[in-house]
Design a protein around this motif. Structure first.
Motif, PDB file in Angstrom:
ATOM      1  N   LEU A  25       0.810  -1.218   0.000  1.00  0.00           N
ATOM      2  CA  LEU A  25       0.000   0.000   0.000  1.00  0.00           C
ATOM      3  C   LEU A  25       0.845   1.271   0.000  1.00  0.00           C
ATOM      4  O   LEU A  25       0.315   2.370  -0.055  1.00  0.00           O
ATOM      5  N   GLY A  26       2.174   1.112   0.077  1.00  0.00           N
ATOM      6  CA  GLY A  26       3.056   2.269  -0.006  1.00  0.00           C
ATOM      7  C   GLY A  26       3.534   2.807   1.330  1.00  0.00           C
ATOM      8  O   GLY A  26       4.039   3.926   1.392  1.00  0.00           O
ATOM      9  N   PHE A  27       3.385   2.021   2.384  1.00  0.00           N
ATOM     10  CA  PHE A  27       3.811   2.448   3.716  1.00  0.00           C
ATOM     11  C   PHE A  27       4.965   1.572   4.192  1.00  0.00           C
ATOM     12  O   PHE A  27       5.112   0.443   3.749  1.00  0.00           O
ATOM     13  N   THR A  28       5.759   2.098   5.105  1.00  0.00           N
ATOM     14  CA  THR A  28       6.921   1.358   5.574  1.00  0.00           C
ATOM     15  C   THR A  28       6.699   0.686   6.922  1.00  0.00           C
ATOM     16  O   THR A  28       7.483  -0.161   7.324  1.00  0.00           O
ATOM     17  N   SER A  29       5.642   1.022   7.619  1.00  0.00           N
ATOM     18  CA  SER A  29       5.428   0.527   8.970  1.00  0.00           C
ATOM     19  C   SER A  29       4.328  -0.529   9.031  1.00  0.00           C
ATOM     20  O   SER A  29       3.227  -0.324   8.519  1.00  0.00           O
ATOM     21  N   ARG A  30       4.619  -1.670   9.665  1.00  0.00           N
ATOM     22  CA  ARG A  30       3.626  -2.703   9.880  1.00  0.00           C
ATOM     23  C   ARG A  30       2.500  -2.178  10.759  1.00  0.00           C
ATOM     24  O   ARG A  30       1.339  -2.514  10.589  1.00  0.00           O
ATOM     25  N   SER A  31       2.859  -1.308  11.675  1.00  0.00           N
ATOM     26  CA  SER A  31       1.851  -0.799  12.608  1.00  0.00           C
ATOM     27  C   SER A  31       0.760  -0.005  11.883  1.00  0.00           C
ATOM     28  O   SER A  31      -0.373   0.062  12.360  1.00  0.00           O
ATOM     29  N   TYR A  32       1.071   0.572  10.722  1.00  0.00           N
ATOM     30  CA  TYR A  32       0.041   1.313   9.992  1.00  0.00           C
ATOM     31  C   TYR A  32      -1.020   0.354   9.453  1.00  0.00           C
ATOM     32  O   TYR A  32      -2.213   0.650   9.495  1.00  0.00           O
ATOM     33  N   CYS A  33      -0.597  -0.803   8.988  1.00  0.00           N
ATOM     34  CA  CYS A  33      -1.569  -1.802   8.521  1.00  0.00           C
ATOM     35  C   CYS A  33      -2.431  -2.256   9.690  1.00  0.00           C
ATOM     36  O   CYS A  33      -3.643  -2.383   9.563  1.00  0.00           O
ATOM     37  N   SER A  34      -1.821  -2.477  10.838  1.00  0.00           N
ATOM     38  CA  SER A  34      -2.560  -2.863  12.035  1.00  0.00           C
ATOM     39  C   SER A  34      -3.586  -1.789  12.396  1.00  0.00           C
ATOM     40  O   SER A  34      -4.740  -2.092  12.722  1.00  0.00           O
ATOM     41  N   HIS A  35      -3.170  -0.534  12.318  1.00  0.00           N
ATOM     42  CA  HIS A  35      -4.073   0.595  12.592  1.00  0.00           C
ATOM     43  C   HIS A  35      -5.253   0.597  11.618  1.00  0.00           C
ATOM     44  O   HIS A  35      -6.409   0.762  12.024  1.00  0.00           O
ATOM     45  N   LEU A  36      -4.981   0.391  10.326  1.00  0.00           N
ATOM     46  CA  LEU A  36      -6.045   0.398   9.326  1.00  0.00           C
ATOM     47  C   LEU A  36      -7.020  -0.758   9.542  1.00  0.00           C
ATOM     48  O   LEU A  36      -8.228  -0.599   9.353  1.00  0.00           O
ATOM     49  N   GLU A  37      -6.504  -1.913   9.940  1.00  0.00           N
ATOM     50  CA  GLU A  37      -7.366  -3.076  10.139  1.00  0.00           C
ATOM     51  C   GLU A  37      -8.354  -2.883  11.289  1.00  0.00           C
ATOM     52  O   GLU A  37      -9.350  -3.584  11.361  1.00  0.00           O
ATOM     53  N   LYS A  38      -8.086  -1.941  12.168  1.00  0.00           N
ATOM     54  CA  LYS A  38      -8.976  -1.673  13.299  1.00  0.00           C
ATOM     55  C   LYS A  38     -10.035  -0.614  12.978  1.00  0.00           C
ATOM     56  O   LYS A  38     -10.955  -0.407  13.758  1.00  0.00           O
ATOM     57  N   ARG A  39      -9.904   0.039  11.831  1.00  0.00           N
ATOM     58  CA  ARG A  39     -10.844   1.108  11.468  1.00  0.00           C
ATOM     59  C   ARG A  39     -12.131   0.538  10.893  1.00  0.00           C
ATOM     60  O   ARG A  39     -12.121  -0.501  10.232  1.00  0.00           O
ATOM     61  N   LYS A  40     -13.233   1.252  11.121  1.00  0.00           N
ATOM     62  CA  LYS A  40     -14.512   0.835  10.535  1.00  0.00           C
ATOM     63  C   LYS A  40     -14.554   1.169   9.043  1.00  0.00           C
ATOM     64  O   LYS A  40     -15.066   0.391   8.248  1.00  0.00           O
ATOM     65  N   VAL A  41     -14.045   2.328   8.689  1.00  0.00           N
ATOM     66  CA  VAL A  41     -14.037   2.758   7.289  1.00  0.00           C
ATOM     67  C   VAL A  41     -12.613   3.205   6.947  1.00  0.00           C
ATOM     68  O   VAL A  41     -11.991   3.933   7.712  1.00  0.00           O
ATOM     69  N   LEU A  42     -12.118   2.760   5.806  1.00  0.00           N
ATOM     70  CA  LEU A  42     -10.779   3.158   5.378  1.00  0.00           C
ATOM     71  C   LEU A  42     -10.833   4.477   4.616  1.00  0.00           C
ATOM     72  O   LEU A  42     -11.849   4.792   3.982  1.00  0.00           O
ATOM     73  N   PRO A  43      -9.740   5.249   4.640  1.00  0.00           N
ATOM     74  CA  PRO A  43      -9.677   6.447   3.796  1.00  0.00           C
ATOM     75  C   PRO A  43      -9.893   6.051   2.329  1.00  0.00           C
ATOM     76  O   PRO A  43      -9.524   4.939   1.924  1.00  0.00           O
ATOM     77  N   LYS A  44     -10.495   6.936   1.580  1.00  0.00           N
ATOM     78  CA  LYS A  44     -10.869   6.612   0.198  1.00  0.00           C
ATOM     79  C   LYS A  44      -9.696   6.134  -0.652  1.00  0.00           C
ATOM     80  O   LYS A  44      -9.841   5.199  -1.437  1.00  0.00           O
ATOM     81  N   HIS A  45      -8.534   6.765  -0.503  1.00  0.00           N
ATOM     82  CA  HIS A  45      -7.400   6.363  -1.348  1.00  0.00           C
ATOM     83  C   HIS A  45      -6.908   4.957  -0.993  1.00  0.00           C
ATOM     84  O   HIS A  45      -6.515   4.193  -1.872  1.00  0.00           O
ATOM     85  N   ILE A  46      -6.987   4.578   0.273  1.00  0.00           N
ATOM     86  CA  ILE A  46      -6.595   3.234   0.689  1.00  0.00           C
ATOM     87  C   ILE A  46      -7.663   2.230   0.246  1.00  0.00           C
ATOM     88  O   ILE A  46      -7.343   1.136  -0.234  1.00  0.00           O
ATOM     89  N   ALA A  47      -8.930   2.594   0.379  1.00  0.00           N
ATOM     90  CA  ALA A  47     -10.025   1.723  -0.051  1.00  0.00           C
ATOM     91  C   ALA A  47      -9.938   1.437  -1.546  1.00  0.00           C
ATOM     92  O   ALA A  47     -10.145   0.299  -1.979  1.00  0.00           O
ATOM     93  N   LEU A  48      -9.611   2.442  -2.330  1.00  0.00           N
ATOM     94  CA  LEU A  48      -9.469   2.255  -3.771  1.00  0.00           C
ATOM     95  C   LEU A  48      -8.324   1.295  -4.080  1.00  0.00           C
ATOM     96  O   LEU A  48      -8.469   0.379  -4.898  1.00  0.00           O
ATOM     97  N   LEU A  49      -7.180   1.475  -3.424  1.00  0.00           N
ATOM     98  CA  LEU A  49      -6.053   0.560  -3.625  1.00  0.00           C
ATOM     99  C   LEU A  49      -6.438  -0.869  -3.255  1.00  0.00           C
ATOM    100  O   LEU A  49      -6.111  -1.816  -3.975  1.00  0.00           O
ATOM    101  N   CYS A  50      -7.132  -1.026  -2.150  1.00  0.00           N
ATOM    102  CA  CYS A  50      -7.560  -2.356  -1.716  1.00  0.00           C
ATOM    103  C   CYS A  50      -8.522  -2.989  -2.720  1.00  0.00           C
ATOM    104  O   CYS A  50      -8.418  -4.180  -3.022  1.00  0.00           O
ATOM    105  N   ALA A  51      -9.446  -2.205  -3.227  1.00  0.00           N
ATOM    106  CA  ALA A  51     -10.387  -2.715  -4.224  1.00  0.00           C
ATOM    107  C   ALA A  51      -9.658  -3.150  -5.487  1.00  0.00           C
ATOM    108  O   ALA A  51      -9.976  -4.192  -6.070  1.00  0.00           O
TER     109      ALA A  51
END
Length: 72
Positions: A36-62
């Motif tokens: 996803l373009g990030f260097t920290s594992r903790s950022y992925c952990s943070h995103l996995e706990k969110r109810k809704v992802l930021p639009k740019h991350i959601a688009l990449l995931c889709a």
């Protein structure tokens, strides 16, 4: 060539959807963060706990889901 109809639904990606996607493509949190373009594992952990992802991350995931998952 496959055509896509991009709608607002493409941005409806939750943290649990991200976690499920990561597991489906057999990536660690660190590897998913890098994809996803990030260097920290903790950022992925943070995103996995969110109810809704930021639009740019959601688009990449889709897009990752669309192009990396091979339907059986």
């Amino acid at each position: 060539m496959k055509t896509h109809n991009i709608t607002k639904d493409i941005y409806n990606f939750t943290g649990s959807d991200l976690k499920n996607l990561r597991k489906e493509i057999y990536l660690s949190q660190h590897e998913m963060s890098n994809l996803l373009g990030f260097t920290s594992r903790s950022y992925c952990s943070h995103l996995e706990k969110r109810k809704v992802l930021p639009k740019h991350i959601a688009l990449l995931c889709a897009l990752i889901k669309e192009y990396c998952i091979i339907d059986s």
